[in-house]
Write an enzyme that holds these catalytic residues in place. Structure first.
Site, PDB file in Angstrom:
ATOM      1  N   CYS A  70       0.834  -1.221   0.000  1.00  0.00           N
ATOM      2  CA  CYS A  70       0.000   0.000   0.000  1.00  0.00           C
ATOM      3  C   CYS A  70       0.859   1.258   0.000  1.00  0.00           C
ATOM      4  CB  CYS A  70      -0.876   0.078   1.242  1.00  0.00           C
ATOM      5  SG  CYS A  70      -2.088  -1.208   1.438  1.00  0.00           S
TER       6      CYS A  70
ATOM      7  N   LYS B 130     -11.335 -11.873  -5.248  1.00  0.00           N
ATOM      8  CA  LYS B 130     -10.264 -11.017  -5.733  1.00  0.00           C
ATOM      9  C   LYS B 130      -9.400 -11.857  -6.682  1.00  0.00           C
ATOM     10  CE  LYS B 130      -6.502  -8.490  -3.722  1.00  0.00           C
ATOM     11  NZ  LYS B 130      -5.831  -8.009  -2.552  1.00  0.00           N
TER      12      LYS B 130
ATOM     13  N   LYS C 132      -3.106 -15.004  -8.574  1.00  0.00           N
ATOM     14  CA  LYS C 132      -2.446 -16.090  -9.306  1.00  0.00           C
ATOM     15  C   LYS C 132      -2.670 -17.413  -8.589  1.00  0.00           C
ATOM     16  CE  LYS C 132       0.895 -13.139 -11.486  1.00  0.00           C
ATOM     17  NZ  LYS C 132       2.043 -12.355 -11.173  1.00  0.00           N
TER      18      LYS C 132
END
Ligand code: MSP
Length: 480
Positions: free
Chosen positions: A130, A310, A313
């Protein structure tokens, strides 16, 4: 009244290649920009890349490149994608641009001279993903919920920006919609956050991060990446960082003009929900300290999920923007992104649903309508109009999927109109009625193509050409 329209996207981290979420915001910004151009407004669409900070320093190191080389490669990928998606941006700002770096240093000096910035110490939990300090209560099982990593404990000497001093003024501006936050639920969320506690001053510098803009008053520190990232919205217009928003020297040109500062403040800033808090606190407070007008509207959209989750991978549910583009083409992709759900809420996509929607709405719906018409038509006299099937206000409120629903309801009606009237039979039995039916079809399809200009500019052109030239056209092939 200023006849300008200024829309911004966030600047995307140049730590990795662009993904579908980045495309989502940028296509939306492009639709808005094209729509306002149709309203004869002078439009500026700013996008770009956020290139400094620890996250990028680390991935560059890992890849064995120096950070500048590394970000140059990523920027190439962004620019290619925007070209492939037919994005008409006015400027692509990079935070490694010289004018950006110089302007940031001037702003920092100004804020320091005004005592809005002061030296201190900061201790907290830092999430590199973030690039933000996190409060304990924002963590889930001790991890950042967005990045699923445990933040680092940091304690270092730094410079801080005064936040509380401007908190009351900020609340007032949000309440009065002078700085509007939409959708409403996000406005309420920010207001309750701002009213529940005194904001902590935030650290605006990092001592141990090399890849950044040096503080003009202490070369041992680089600028905190968010602090400079926000300023892109000003430097991207050619602002030189002086306190007032005033034009640059005559030598500097952007888009062949001396500067574009008359676009300030932004009419719409599009952001994703994960970056709302910083955009609704640090960013306006910086502007208040600088005495600059605040953006008019901060519009927050939701995230694109894949199969309800979400994309990741590990889950193997990633849908890449490249595969979407390859399968559905540029206008197909633009359509599918903005019709996937309400802009402002999370939207869920799966490849199966995208194919289904493409076949139903584009190949069968729009494509079929135009090709049926073209096959039937040899009698038409063009009649121009400037119409849209949705209200201007709907698009301005970012109700993209609703606008498209109106267009598609017209497409369905028109297809039904053909089936009900059987013009191929009328052509043999009743020429007068046939002409009448064809004129109505012509007018309807013309309306559809006009309404699609902002969303599907190439398709809209092709439809108009088909109406003029009466040549058979295949807009969308079915996908299996
Ligand atoms: N560099 C900062 C923004 C600085 S703006 C002054 C940043 N970059 S980012 O690349 O991580 O994210 C950019 C935008 O992409 C954010 O608005 C974020 O919400 C959005 N998205 C990231 N993943 C997304 C989806 N899956 N779906 C939709 N948008 C998504 O944050």
């Amino acid at each position: 009244m200023k006849n300008n329209f200024y829309v911004t996207t966030p600047i995307y981290y140049a730590n990795d290649k662009p993904h579908i979420g980045h495309a989502y915001t940028t296509v939306a910004a492009d639709v808005l920009a094209r729509f306002h151009k149709l309203q004869k407004q002078d439009v500026f669409l700013l996008t770009g890349t956020d290139e400094h900070g620890l996250k990028i320093q680390k991935v560059a190191e890992k890849s064995g490149k120096n950070p500048q080389e590394f970000v140059d490669g990523i920027v190439g990928e962004y620019k290619k994608l925007w070209k492939d998606l037919n994005i008409e941006y006015s400027n692509f700002i990079r935070t490694t641009d010289e004018n950006h770096k110089k302007a940031v240093q001037k702003v920092l000096q100004t804020l320091y001279d005004k005592s809005a910035i002061y030296k201190g110490e900061y201790e907290g939990l830092y999430c590199i993903g973030c690039e933000q300090f996190k409060n304990e209560n924002e963590l889930v099982d001790g991890k950042c919920p967005d990045h699923e990593t445990v933040p680092e404990k940091l304690r270092e000497e730094c410079y801080l920006l005064k936040m509380t001093e401007k908190q009351k003024e900020l609340i007032e501006k949000i309440e009065k919609n002078e700085f509007e936050i939409a959708p409403e639920k996000y406005k309420n969320e920010i207001l309750s956050f701002l009213k529940s506690q005194a904001l902590k001053d935030i650290s605006i510098s990092r001592k141990n991060v090399k890849w950044g803009i040096e503080l003009p008053f202490n070369k041992e520190h680089t600028t905190y990446v968010w602090m400079e990232a926000f300023l892109n919205y000003l430097t991207g217009l050619g602002w030189d960082g002086l306190e007032e928003v005033r034009p640059l020297s005559a030598k500097t040109t952007i888009r062949g003009r001396t500067s574009d500062l008359d676009f300030w403040p932004p009419d719409v800033q599009l952001i994703g929900k994960d970056i709302l808090r910083v955009h609704a606190t640090i960013w306006p407070i910086m502007l208040l300290h600088l005495g600059l007008p605040l953006p008019k509207l901060l519009f927050t959209h939701g995230h694109i999920l894949s199969g309800g989750k979400k994309m990741s991978k590990t889950l193997g549910n990633v849908i890449t923007i490249e595969e979407v583009l390859e399968k559905f083409g540029v206008d197909g992709t633009r359509y599918l992104l903005l019709s996937a759900g309400t802009f402002g809420s999370d939207v869920d996509v799966t490849m199966e649903r995208l194919i289904e929607k493409y076949n139903a709405d584009l190949a069968n719906g729009l494509g079929n309508l135009v090709s049926r018409f073209v096959k039937l038509n040899d009698l038409m006299i063009p009649i121009g109009s400037n119409v849209a099937l949705y209200k201007k206000e709907m698009l301005e409120k970012m109700e993209f999927d609703q606008c498209l629903n109106f267009v598609w309801s017209k497409i369905r009606n028109m297809n039904k109109f053909i089936e009900d009237n059987k013009p191929w039979e009328l052509a043999k039995t009743d020429q007068e009625k046939f002409t009448h039916v064809m004129q109505q079809l012509y007018f309807g399809i013309y309306e559809i193509s006009e309404s699609l200009i902002p969303f599907m500019p190439e398709t809209s052109e092709k439809i108009k050409k088909a109406l003029e030239t009466k040549e058979s056209t295949i807009l969308f092939q079915r996908i299996k």
